[in-house]
Design a protein around this motif. Structure first.
Motif, PDB file in Angstrom:
ATOM      1  N   PHE A   1       0.819  -1.217   0.000  1.00  0.00           N
ATOM      2  CA  PHE A   1       0.000   0.000   0.000  1.00  0.00           C
ATOM      3  C   PHE A   1       0.854   1.269   0.000  1.00  0.00           C
ATOM      4  O   PHE A   1       0.453   2.281  -0.578  1.00  0.00           O
ATOM      5  CB  PHE A   1      -0.938  -0.012   1.202  1.00  0.00           C
ATOM      6  N   ALA A   2       2.013   1.231   0.640  1.00  0.00           N
ATOM      7  CA  ALA A   2       2.866   2.416   0.675  1.00  0.00           C
ATOM      8  C   ALA A   2       3.325   2.793  -0.728  1.00  0.00           C
ATOM      9  O   ALA A   2       3.263   3.966  -1.128  1.00  0.00           O
ATOM     10  CB  ALA A   2       4.069   2.162   1.593  1.00  0.00           C
ATOM     11  N   ALA A   3       3.782   1.799  -1.496  1.00  0.00           N
ATOM     12  CA  ALA A   3       4.216   2.078  -2.868  1.00  0.00           C
ATOM     13  C   ALA A   3       3.037   2.512  -3.730  1.00  0.00           C
ATOM     14  O   ALA A   3       3.174   3.385  -4.598  1.00  0.00           O
ATOM     15  CB  ALA A   3       4.886   0.838  -3.462  1.00  0.00           C
ATOM     16  N   ALA A   4       1.879   1.920  -3.507  1.00  0.00           N
ATOM     17  CA  ALA A   4       0.686   2.289  -4.276  1.00  0.00           C
ATOM     18  C   ALA A   4       0.318   3.751  -4.030  1.00  0.00           C
ATOM     19  O   ALA A   4       0.040   4.500  -4.974  1.00  0.00           O
ATOM     20  CB  ALA A   4      -0.477   1.380  -3.910  1.00  0.00           C
ATOM     21  N   LEU A   5       0.302   4.151  -2.775  1.00  0.00           N
ATOM     22  CA  LEU A   5      -0.025   5.546  -2.460  1.00  0.00           C
ATOM     23  C   LEU A   5       1.029   6.496  -3.006  1.00  0.00           C
ATOM     24  O   LEU A   5       0.708   7.603  -3.453  1.00  0.00           O
ATOM     25  CB  LEU A   5      -0.161   5.725  -0.952  1.00  0.00           C
ATOM     26  N   SER A   6       2.294   6.079  -2.987  1.00  0.00           N
ATOM     27  CA  SER A   6       3.359   6.937  -3.512  1.00  0.00           C
ATOM     28  C   SER A   6       3.147   7.222  -4.991  1.00  0.00           C
ATOM     29  O   SER A   6       3.261   8.380  -5.429  1.00  0.00           O
ATOM     30  CB  SER A   6       4.714   6.257  -3.288  1.00  0.00           C
ATOM     31  N   ASP A   7       2.829   6.180  -5.773  1.00  0.00           N
ATOM     32  CA  ASP A   7       2.587   6.392  -7.204  1.00  0.00           C
ATOM     33  C   ASP A   7       1.347   7.246  -7.440  1.00  0.00           C
ATOM     34  O   ASP A   7       1.357   8.164  -8.280  1.00  0.00           O
ATOM     35  CB  ASP A   7       2.430   5.045  -7.908  1.00  0.00           C
ATOM     36  N   ALA A   8       0.265   6.951  -6.725  1.00  0.00           N
ATOM     37  CA  ALA A   8      -0.973   7.717  -6.924  1.00  0.00           C
ATOM     38  C   ALA A   8      -0.781   9.174  -6.531  1.00  0.00           C
ATOM     39  O   ALA A   8      -1.243  10.086  -7.237  1.00  0.00           O
ATOM     40  CB  ALA A   8      -2.101   7.090  -6.117  1.00  0.00           C
ATOM     41  N   ASP A   9      -0.092   9.406  -5.431  1.00  0.00           N
ATOM     42  CA  ASP A   9       0.142  10.801  -4.989  1.00  0.00           C
ATOM     43  C   ASP A   9       1.016  11.558  -5.975  1.00  0.00           C
ATOM     44  O   ASP A   9       0.801  12.745  -6.232  1.00  0.00           O
ATOM     45  CB  ASP A   9       0.788  10.804  -3.605  1.00  0.00           C
ATOM     46  N   SER A  10       2.022  10.871  -6.555  1.00  0.00           N
ATOM     47  CA  SER A  10       2.904  11.546  -7.506  1.00  0.00           C
ATOM     48  C   SER A  10       2.142  11.983  -8.754  1.00  0.00           C
ATOM     49  O   SER A  10       2.454  13.023  -9.341  1.00  0.00           O
ATOM     50  CB  SER A  10       4.068  10.627  -7.891  1.00  0.00           C
ATOM     51  N   VAL A  11       1.157  11.207  -9.129  1.00  0.00           N
ATOM     52  CA  VAL A  11       0.339  11.605 -10.280  1.00  0.00           C
ATOM     53  C   VAL A  11      -0.554  12.779  -9.922  1.00  0.00           C
ATOM     54  O   VAL A  11      -0.637  13.778 -10.654  1.00  0.00           O
ATOM     55  CB  VAL A  11      -0.517  10.416 -10.775  1.00  0.00           C
ATOM     56  N   LEU A  12      -1.231  12.696  -8.778  1.00  0.00           N
ATOM     57  CA  LEU A  12      -2.190  13.739  -8.403  1.00  0.00           C
ATOM     58  C   LEU A  12      -1.512  15.047  -8.038  1.00  0.00           C
ATOM     59  O   LEU A  12      -2.145  16.109  -8.112  1.00  0.00           O
ATOM     60  CB  LEU A  12      -3.056  13.238  -7.242  1.00  0.00           C
ATOM     61  N   ASP A  13      -0.246  15.006  -7.642  1.00  0.00           N
ATOM     62  CA  ASP A  13       0.474  16.253  -7.368  1.00  0.00           C
ATOM     63  C   ASP A  13       0.613  17.089  -8.633  1.00  0.00           C
ATOM     64  O   ASP A  13       0.525  18.327  -8.584  1.00  0.00           O
ATOM     65  CB  ASP A  13       1.861  15.939  -6.797  1.00  0.00           C
ATOM     66  N   LYS A  14       0.812  16.409  -9.771  1.00  0.00           N
ATOM     67  CA  LYS A  14       0.981  17.130 -11.039  1.00  0.00           C
ATOM     68  C   LYS A  14      -0.318  17.228 -11.839  1.00  0.00           C
ATOM     69  O   LYS A  14      -0.488  18.143 -12.629  1.00  0.00           O
ATOM     70  CB  LYS A  14       2.040  16.422 -11.889  1.00  0.00           C
ATOM     71  N   HIS A  15      -1.199  16.270 -11.628  1.00  0.00           N
ATOM     72  CA  HIS A  15      -2.462  16.237 -12.385  1.00  0.00           C
ATOM     73  C   HIS A  15      -3.616  16.011 -11.404  1.00  0.00           C
ATOM     74  O   HIS A  15      -4.164  14.901 -11.333  1.00  0.00           O
ATOM     75  CB  HIS A  15      -2.428  15.127 -13.438  1.00  0.00           C
ATOM     76  N   PRO A  16      -3.994  17.014 -10.657  1.00  0.00           N
ATOM     77  CA  PRO A  16      -5.034  16.810  -9.626  1.00  0.00           C
ATOM     78  C   PRO A  16      -6.393  16.431 -10.191  1.00  0.00           C
ATOM     79  O   PRO A  16      -7.228  15.880  -9.460  1.00  0.00           O
ATOM     80  CB  PRO A  16      -5.081  18.167  -8.903  1.00  0.00           C
ATOM     81  N   ASN A  17      -6.637  16.710 -11.461  1.00  0.00           N
ATOM     82  CA  ASN A  17      -7.929  16.379 -12.057  1.00  0.00           C
ATOM     83  C   ASN A  17      -7.905  15.069 -12.841  1.00  0.00           C
ATOM     84  O   ASN A  17      -8.883  14.751 -13.531  1.00  0.00           O
ATOM     85  CB  ASN A  17      -8.380  17.509 -12.987  1.00  0.00           C
ATOM     86  N   PHE A  18      -6.825  14.336 -12.733  1.00  0.00           N
ATOM     87  CA  PHE A  18      -6.734  13.043 -13.423  1.00  0.00           C
ATOM     88  C   PHE A  18      -7.498  12.022 -12.576  1.00  0.00           C
ATOM     89  O   PHE A  18      -6.964  11.404 -11.662  1.00  0.00           O
ATOM     90  CB  PHE A  18      -5.278  12.639 -13.610  1.00  0.00           C
ATOM     91  N   TYR A  19      -8.767  11.827 -12.923  1.00  0.00           N
ATOM     92  CA  TYR A  19      -9.648  11.060 -12.050  1.00  0.00           C
ATOM     93  C   TYR A  19      -9.317   9.568 -12.012  1.00  0.00           C
ATOM     94  O   TYR A  19      -9.714   8.868 -11.086  1.00  0.00           O
ATOM     95  CB  TYR A  19     -11.107  11.248 -12.459  1.00  0.00           C
ATOM     96  N   ILE A  20      -8.560   9.093 -12.997  1.00  0.00           N
ATOM     97  CA  ILE A  20      -8.175   7.680 -12.972  1.00  0.00           C
ATOM     98  C   ILE A  20      -7.268   7.407 -11.777  1.00  0.00           C
ATOM     99  O   ILE A  20      -7.462   6.435 -11.032  1.00  0.00           O
ATOM    100  CB  ILE A  20      -7.480   7.303 -14.290  1.00  0.00           C
ATOM    101  N   ALA A  21      -6.269   8.281 -11.573  1.00  0.00           N
ATOM    102  CA  ALA A  21      -5.374   8.114 -10.425  1.00  0.00           C
ATOM    103  C   ALA A  21      -6.123   8.318  -9.116  1.00  0.00           C
ATOM    104  O   ALA A  21      -5.849   7.652  -8.112  1.00  0.00           O
ATOM    105  CB  ALA A  21      -4.208   9.091 -10.532  1.00  0.00           C
ATOM    106  N   ARG A  22      -7.079   9.221  -9.118  1.00  0.00           N
ATOM    107  CA  ARG A  22      -7.840   9.458  -7.879  1.00  0.00           C
ATOM    108  C   ARG A  22      -8.703   8.244  -7.542  1.00  0.00           C
ATOM    109  O   ARG A  22      -8.858   7.887  -6.364  1.00  0.00           O
ATOM    110  CB  ARG A  22      -8.692  10.721  -8.024  1.00  0.00           C
ATOM    111  N   LEU A  23      -9.265   7.618  -8.547  1.00  0.00           N
ATOM    112  CA  LEU A  23     -10.040   6.408  -8.293  1.00  0.00           C
ATOM    113  C   LEU A  23      -9.131   5.282  -7.791  1.00  0.00           C
ATOM    114  O   LEU A  23      -9.508   4.518  -6.895  1.00  0.00           O
ATOM    115  CB  LEU A  23     -10.761   5.979  -9.563  1.00  0.00           C
TER     116      LEU A  23
END
Length: 604
Positions: free
Chosen positions: A289-311
Motif C-alpha cells: 500500500f505504501a508504494a501504491a499511495l506513492s505512485d498515486a500521490d505523484s500523479v495527483l500532485d501534477k495532475h489533480p484532475n486526473f480522475y483515474i489516479a484518484r479512483l
C-alpha cells in the motif's frame, strides 16, 4: 496522453511504410532513401545519353524506312510490319515516361503528406497516382489508410480490396482491413485479418499488437500477453507493448510482472501518469500500500484532475480500511468524470460499498442506484445493492435485483444462492428449491447448496429433509458452521420423540458459533434460543445483546469505525482484483486508436 474521452476519436493507424514502385531493369542503382531522393528509374527528357527505349525508337524508324525500299518490301512488310508497329506503339509512346515521372513525383509528395499527417491531401494525391498507375497496389493501400483515419470505411474497404486483388501477398491491406473490422466491433473477423497479415510476414510487430488487443477485449489476457511479448521481441523500443502486456499480466494476477512492465514504461517517460496509476493499482493488489499511495500521490500532485489516479487511490484507501478517505476520493471522481463514463459508475459503487461498511445504509443504497443508471448496467452493483438489501431484511427489493442479475449472469452460483435465499425469506419455497437444486447440480461437493436447501425444507416444515441436508453439508465440510446451525434449529423447532432436543440444539449451536468465530449474528441468535430452551435465560439474554450488536436491523447495532472495520466487503463473490481503468471482461469495448495507437483504452 490525455484522459480517456467518452467520445469515439478518430482511429490512429500504423505508418503504412509502403515501399516505392519497383524500378525497371534498365534503371540506375537504388538510392539510400526512397522517401527523400528521386528514384533513378525516372525517365527524363533532359537525360543524356538517350535512354535505351529512345535508341530503340530511332532504330525502328530507320529500319522501317529502309524496309519500305528493299526488294523484299511486300513480304517483309506483311510479316514484320505488324510486329514493329505494335512495338513502336508500346515503347515509342511519349506519354509513358511522363507518367512514370509524374508517378514518382506523386509518390514523393504522398510520403511527405503521410509524414505530416495530412490525410485529405494523401487521398487527393493517391487518387491522381492511381489514374496514372492503376495497377500499383501501394497507392490503393496508402489511400485506404487515409480513408480509415478520416472514418470513411466504405471507401477504405474498396481500396483494400483493390490492393489485395493486385497483390494478394501484401501485408498492409490485411492489417488495415483488420483495423476497420475492429472499429465495427467484428472482432472475430478482425482476428482472421491479423492472422493473415502475420502469415504473410511474421516480422511486423504491429500485426501482433493489434491481434493482442483483440484477445484482451475477448477476455483472453493469456493470449494477449503472448502476442505482446512477440511484438516486444520484434520492436523492443515500443513502449505501448509493455504497457498493454502489464495490463494483461494484472488480469492474470501476475502482479510482479505487471509492475515490471509498467516500470519499463515509467523509466522511458517518468511523467506517464497512466502507467503510474496502473502500477499503483498493481502495488495495491500486491498489498504494497505504501508504494501504491506513492505512485498515486505523484500523479495527483501534477495532475489533480486526473480522475483515474484518484479512483486508484480511493481503492487503495478502501483496501487499507480508511473508508472516509476512500469516500472523499470517490466523490472527487464522481465530480470530475463525464456523466455517463464507466469510471463514474466505479466511483459510485466504491462509495456505496464504503458507506455500507460505515453503517450509512441509505446513502449507500443511493450510491448503488446512481451507479446502476450509467450504462451498461454492471452486475457487480446489482449484487452489492442486493446484498445490502438482504442485510437490511428488505428481501422483496433484493429479489428484484437478483432476478435482474440472473438474466445477466444465469450461471453464477452466488446469484442463484442469493436469489434462492430471497425466495425462502419471502415464502416462495418451491422457487427456492428450484434454485438450490440447480446450485447443487452445478457443484455437488460444496456444502453451501445442501445447507441452503435444508433451510428451505426447515421453513416449509419438512424437518426430516432439513436434517438430511444439514448432515450432508457437514459431511462435505466439517468446519461449515451453517450446517450445525441448521441442525440446532431443526432440534429446537421440530423436536422428535425420544431425543434430548434442547441439549443437542445447544451443542450444535455452540459448535456453529465456534466455527464462525462468534461473528455471525444468525448463529448467536440460534445460540440464545438454545440457552432459552434449556432454561438458562440469563445466558440467553447475554447472547441476545451480542446478537443485537451485530444485527444491522437492531437499534443497538455497532457501527464499525472507518479505521479498522471488522466487516467484510459486500462483494464476496470474487476475490479477483480489477483495474480501476478496466471494465468487467464481459462488457465489450473498442480498441482505442487515438493518440498512442499501441495502447489499450484505459476504459477497457
Amino acid at each position: 496522453m490525455k484522459p480517456v474521452s467518452p467520445k469515439s476519436p478518430r482511429p490512429s493507424l500504423p505508418s503504412p511504410k509502403i515501399p516505392p514502385p519497383p524500378k525497371p531493369k534498365h534503371s540506375k542503382p537504388a538510392t539510400s532513401s526512397w522517401r527523400s531522393k528521386k528514384s533513378s528509374s525516372t525517365i527524363s527528357k533532359n537525360l543524356s545519353p538517350p535512354s535505351p527505349s529512345s535508341k530503340f525508337n530511332s532504330f525502328v524508324r530507320r529500319f522501317m524506312s529502309q524496309a519500305t525500299t528493299s526488294i523484299f518490301e511486300p513480304t517483309f512488310r506483311f510479316w514484320t510490319t505488324p510486329f514493329f508497329v505494335f512495338t513502336w506503339l508500346i515503347l515509342a509512346n511519349s506519354s509513358l515516361p511522363a507518367q512514370r515521372t509524374e508517378s514518382e513525383r506523386l509518390f514523393q509528395q504522398l510520403s511527405a503528406a503521410e509524414r505530416a499527417g495530412d490525410y485529405p491531401k494523401i487521398i487527393t494525391l493517391a487518387t491522381r497516382a492511381i489514374r496514372l498507375a492503376p495497377d500499383e497496389y501501394r497507392f490503393y493501400a496508402m489511400r485506404a489508410s487515409a480513408h480509415i483515419v478520416c472514418l470513411e470505411f466504405e471507401a477504405a474497404e474498396r481500396d483494400i480490396a483493390s490492393a489485395i486483388r493486385l497483390n494478394p501477398n501484401a501485408v498492409h491491406p490485411y492489417l488495415f482491413r483488420g483495423i476497420i473490422l475492429v472499429t465495427k466491433g467484428q472482432l472475430a473477423q478482425a482476428e482472421k485479418a491479423f492472422d493473415q497479415a502475420i502469415r504473410l510476414d511474421p516480422n511486423i510487430g504491429e500485426s501482433y499488437r493489434q491481434r493482442a488487443k483483440i484477445h484482451y477485449q475477448l477476455g483472453n489476457p493469456s493470449k494477449a500477453a503472448k502476442d505482446f511479448s512477440i511484438a516486444i521481441n520484434l520492436e523492443p523500443s515500443e513502449m505501448g507493448s509493455y504497457y498493454n502486456r502489464g495490463k494483461a499480466y494484472y488480469d492474470l494476477h501476475r502482479f510482479d510482472k505487471a509492475i515490471s512492465d509498467f516500470t519499463v514504461v515509467i523509466k522511458s517517460n517518468p511523467s506517464d501518469h497512466e502507467a503510474l496509476s496502473l502500477r499503483a493499482e498493481s502495488f495495491c493488489a500486491n498489498k504494497n500500500f505504501a508504494a501504491a499511495l506513492s505512485d498515486a500521490d505523484s500523479v495527483l500532485d501534477k495532475h489533480p484532475n486526473f480522475y483515474i489516479a484518484r479512483l486508484t487511490r480511493a481503492k487503495v484507501y478502501a483496501q487499507m480500511e480508511e473508508h472516509e478517505k476512500a469516500i472523499a476520493d470517490a466523490a472527487e471522481v464522481i465530480l470530475l468524470a463525464p456523466e455517463k463514463h464507466p469510471f463514474r459508475a466505479m466511483a459510485l459503487g466504491l462509495q456505496g460499498e464504503c458507506l455500507a461498511l460505515l453503517g450509512q445504509y441509505d446513502k449507500a443504497l443511493e450510491s448503488f442506484a446512481a451507479a446502476l443508471t450509467i450504462p451498461p448496467k454492471l452486475p457487480v452493483y446489482l449484487d452489492q445493492r442486493g446484498q445490502l438489501l438482504m442485510k437490511l431484511g428488505r428481501f422483496q427489493e433484493a429479489l428484484s435485483d437478483y432476478e435482474d442479475l440472473y438474466k445477466l449472469t444465469p450461471k453464477s452460483k452466488p446469484t442463484l444462492a442469493r436469489r434462492g435465499e430471497c425466495y425462502t425469506c419471502t415464502g416462495q419455497y418451491e422457487k427456492a428449491l428450484v434454485d438450490f437444486n440447480q446450485l447443487i447440480s452445478m457443484d455437488t461437493s460444496r456444502p453451501e447448496g445442501w445447507a441452503s436447501r435444508g433451510s428451505v425444507h426447515h421453513h416449509a416444515g419438512n424437518w426430516k429433509n432439513a436434517r438430511e441436508d444439514a448432515l450432508k453439508s457437514i459431511s462435505l465440510d466439517p468446519t461449515f458452521p451453517h450446517g450445525y446451525r441448521l441442525l440446532a434449529l431443526s432440534h429446537l423447532v421440530h423436536p422428535q420423540p425420544g431425543e434430548d432436543a434442547p441439549t443437542q440444539a445447544l451443542e450444535f449451536a455452540t459448535k456453529a458459533c465456534e466455527l464462525s468465530e462468534w461473528k455471525e449474528y444468525v448463529c448467536l441468535d440460534t445460540l440464545a434460543a438454545a440457552y432459552a430452551a434449556n432454561g438458562d435465560y440469563i445466558t440467553a439474554q447475554k447472547w441476545i445483546k451480542e446478537y443485537q450488536k451485530l444485527n444491522p436491523l437492531s437499534p443497538l447495532h455497532h457501527k464499525p469505525s472507518s479505521r479498522k472495520s471488522p466487516a467484510k466487503p459486500l462483494n464476496k463473490k470474487s476475490s479477483k482484483p480489477r483495474l480501476a481503468n478496466r471494465l468487467p471482461t464481459k462488457i465489450p469495448t473498442k480498441i482505442a486508436l487515438d493518440g498512442d495507437s499501441n495502447r489499450i483504452d484505459l476504459a477497457a
